[in-house]
Write a protein that holds these residues in place. Structure first.
Motif, PDB file in Angstrom:
ATOM      1  N   SER A  69       0.841  -1.200   0.000  1.00 53.25           N
ATOM      2  CA  SER A  69       0.000   0.000   0.000  1.00 53.25           C
ATOM      3  C   SER A  69       0.875   1.247   0.000  1.00 53.25           C
ATOM      4  O   SER A  69       2.027   1.212   0.449  1.00 53.25           O
ATOM      5  CB  SER A  69      -0.929   0.001   1.221  1.00 53.25           C
ATOM      6  OG  SER A  69      -1.668   1.203   1.293  1.00 53.25           O
ATOM      7  N   HIS A 114      -1.163   5.199   6.853  1.00 56.42           N
ATOM      8  CA  HIS A 114      -1.999   4.674   7.941  1.00 56.42           C
ATOM      9  C   HIS A 114      -2.260   3.177   7.764  1.00 56.42           C
ATOM     10  O   HIS A 114      -2.201   2.402   8.731  1.00 56.42           O
ATOM     11  CB  HIS A 114      -3.328   5.437   7.997  1.00 56.42           C
ATOM     12  CG  HIS A 114      -3.167   6.901   8.253  1.00 56.42           C
ATOM     13  ND1 HIS A 114      -2.732   7.407   9.466  1.00 56.42           N
ATOM     14  CD2 HIS A 114      -3.365   7.978   7.443  1.00 56.42           C
ATOM     15  CE1 HIS A 114      -2.677   8.716   9.413  1.00 56.42           C
ATOM     16  NE2 HIS A 114      -3.062   9.105   8.198  1.00 56.42           N
ATOM     17  N   ILE A 115      -2.521   2.780   6.521  1.00 53.00           N
ATOM     18  CA  ILE A 115      -2.736   1.356   6.250  1.00 53.00           C
ATOM     19  C   ILE A 115      -1.446   0.575   6.470  1.00 53.00           C
ATOM     20  O   ILE A 115      -1.461  -0.551   6.980  1.00 53.00           O
ATOM     21  CB  ILE A 115      -3.259   1.154   4.810  1.00 53.00           C
ATOM     22  CG1 ILE A 115      -4.653   1.777   4.672  1.00 53.00           C
ATOM     23  CG2 ILE A 115      -3.303  -0.331   4.450  1.00 53.00           C
ATOM     24  CD1 ILE A 115      -5.231   1.681   3.281  1.00 53.00           C
ATOM     25  N   GLU A 116      -0.317   1.179   6.112  1.00 53.22           N
ATOM     26  CA  GLU A 116       0.972   0.511   6.290  1.00 53.22           C
ATOM     27  C   GLU A 116       1.269   0.248   7.766  1.00 53.22           C
ATOM     28  O   GLU A 116       1.846  -0.781   8.105  1.00 53.22           O
ATOM     29  CB  GLU A 116       2.085   1.358   5.675  1.00 53.22           C
ATOM     30  CG  GLU A 116       2.107   1.319   4.157  1.00 53.22           C
ATOM     31  CD  GLU A 116       3.293   2.059   3.579  1.00 53.22           C
ATOM     32  OE1 GLU A 116       3.738   1.707   2.476  1.00 53.22           O
ATOM     33  OE2 GLU A 116       3.776   3.001   4.239  1.00 53.22           O
ATOM     34  N   LYS A 117       0.876   1.167   8.657  1.00 55.01           N
ATOM     35  CA  LYS A 117       1.089   0.953  10.090  1.00 55.01           C
ATOM     36  C   LYS A 117       0.266  -0.229  10.592  1.00 55.01           C
ATOM     37  O   LYS A 117       0.742  -1.042  11.397  1.00 55.01           O
ATOM     38  CB  LYS A 117       0.727   2.216  10.864  1.00 55.01           C
ATOM     39  CG  LYS A 117       1.694   3.379  10.637  1.00 55.01           C
ATOM     40  CD  LYS A 117       1.254   4.613  11.402  1.00 55.01           C
ATOM     41  CE  LYS A 117       2.207   5.779  11.140  1.00 55.01           C
ATOM     42  NZ  LYS A 117       1.773   7.014  11.833  1.00 55.01           N
ATOM     43  N   ILE A 118      -0.971  -0.315  10.114  1.00 53.34           N
ATOM     44  CA  ILE A 118      -1.838  -1.437  10.514  1.00 53.34           C
ATOM     45  C   ILE A 118      -1.267  -2.752   9.993  1.00 53.34           C
ATOM     46  O   ILE A 118      -1.211  -3.758  10.711  1.00 53.34           O
ATOM     47  CB  ILE A 118      -3.276  -1.220   9.986  1.00 53.34           C
ATOM     48  CG1 ILE A 118      -3.889   0.027  10.624  1.00 53.34           C
ATOM     49  CG2 ILE A 118      -4.141  -2.447  10.269  1.00 53.34           C
ATOM     50  CD1 ILE A 118      -5.220   0.427  10.042  1.00 53.34           C
ATOM     51  N   LEU A 119      -0.839  -2.739   8.716  1.00 56.37           N
ATOM     52  CA  LEU A 119      -0.261  -3.944   8.119  1.00 56.37           C
ATOM     53  C   LEU A 119       1.038  -4.339   8.813  1.00 56.37           C
ATOM     54  O   LEU A 119       1.326  -5.536   8.961  1.00 56.37           O
ATOM     55  CB  LEU A 119      -0.007  -3.716   6.624  1.00 56.37           C
ATOM     56  CG  LEU A 119      -1.246  -3.573   5.738  1.00 56.37           C
ATOM     57  CD1 LEU A 119      -0.843  -3.223   4.309  1.00 56.37           C
ATOM     58  CD2 LEU A 119      -2.088  -4.842   5.759  1.00 56.37           C
ATOM     59  N   LEU A 138       1.838  -3.984  12.043  1.00 53.41           N
ATOM     60  CA  LEU A 138       1.500  -4.698  13.282  1.00 53.41           C
ATOM     61  C   LEU A 138       0.909  -6.069  12.988  1.00 53.41           C
ATOM     62  O   LEU A 138       1.248  -7.060  13.646  1.00 53.41           O
ATOM     63  CB  LEU A 138       0.515  -3.863  14.108  1.00 53.41           C
ATOM     64  CG  LEU A 138       1.068  -2.560  14.704  1.00 53.41           C
ATOM     65  CD1 LEU A 138      -0.054  -1.768  15.366  1.00 53.41           C
ATOM     66  CD2 LEU A 138       2.179  -2.850  15.697  1.00 53.41           C
ATOM     67  N   LEU A 139       0.041  -6.123  11.979  1.00 53.24           N
ATOM     68  CA  LEU A 139      -0.617  -7.385  11.642  1.00 53.24           C
ATOM     69  C   LEU A 139       0.390  -8.432  11.183  1.00 53.24           C
ATOM     70  O   LEU A 139       0.426  -9.558  11.713  1.00 53.24           O
ATOM     71  CB  LEU A 139      -1.659  -7.142  10.550  1.00 53.24           C
ATOM     72  CG  LEU A 139      -2.388  -8.381  10.017  1.00 53.24           C
ATOM     73  CD1 LEU A 139      -3.204  -9.042  11.124  1.00 53.24           C
ATOM     74  CD2 LEU A 139      -3.295  -8.006   8.850  1.00 53.24           C
TER      75      LEU A 139
END
Length: 244
Positions: free
Chosen positions: A16, A20-25, A27-28
């Motif tokens: 991505s 913001h999406i990269e931070k979620i990814l 951690l995931l």
């Protein structure tokens, strides 16, 4: 082997472009990666330090498969996780080739080990009286050696194909890892012959359906055994009723 290439590094577009999406990814995938490695290592250690499990061919292959699973995850995932926290995602030409070789090597070995596990279950179900004599330590060792040799052969052929490609201009890979087909798109030559050769050697296409094949083989013989036992039960039951 010298590659006729002017490209010294590749730029990975990643999963991505949204921070913001990269931070979620991040951690995931970090949690999933840690769980994968720790889980597989727990299986390996448990089997190694349990004599009862270590003596069983099924658990011997399972320990080896868990080790390979951790290796396959470690080839690609750490780099992918690290790229999620960097704005510019680059990988050197040498590291890219190493990643291609290692990912194909461990994946190919894993496929062959799965085939060995399927054969082990076939012998256990269809020839239970001869199981211990057929699936001895020597055969298990030979199957593991064949898996290493097969993985090395497959990955060597793939990397030789890749090193023959000239990369003279574009260096942006629309992917989060270095892989053959994204690299073929960047080559400054006609790659139709290379695509055919890669498909001919690409045993990892089996990887997508490996679990289905394994389950079908194991399940088919299990159903066969259940059917056979059920028929014997009903035949004995009919004989008892007839005698009464």
């Amino acid at each position: 082997m010298q590659n006729q290439s002017f490209v010294t590094e590749f730029i990975l577009l990643g999963l991505s472009q949204n921070p913001h999406i990269e931070k979620i990814l991040f951690l995931l995938f970090l949690l999933v990666y840690l769980a994968t490695v720790v889980g597989n290592m727990v299986i390996v250690v448990t089997i190694i330090y349990s004599p009862a499990l270590q003596s069983s061919p099924m658990y011997f292959f399972l320990a080896f498969l868990s080790f390979l699973d951790a290796c396959v995850s470690s080839v690609v995932t750490p780099k992918m996780i690290a790229d999620l926290v960097y704005e510019r995602k680059t990988i050197s030409f040498e590291c890219c080739m190493t990643q291609v070789f290692a990912s194909h090597f461990f994946a190919a070995v894993e496929v062959i080990i799965l085939a060995a596990m399927a054969y082990d279950r076939y012998v256990a179900i269809c020839k239970p009286l001869h199981y211990s004599s057929i699936m001895n330590r020597r055969l298990c060792g030979v199957l593991v050696e064949v898996a290493w040799a097969g993985g090395l052969l497959h990955s060597t052929i793939q990397i030789v194909f890749t090193l023959q490609l000239p990369f003279c201009g574009p260096n942006v890979i629309d992917h989060f890892i270095c892989d053959l087909f994204p690299l073929l798109k960047l080559a400054c030559t006609d790659t139709h012959i290379f695509v055919i050769l890669v498909f001919a050697n690409n045993v990892e296409k089996i990887n997508g359906s490996k679990q289905k094949i394994f389950i079908k083989i194991d399940g088919s013989y299990t159903i066969k055994n259940i059917t056979h036992i059920s028929l014997e039960y009903f035949q004995n039951w009919n004989k008892m009723n007839t005698s009464v």
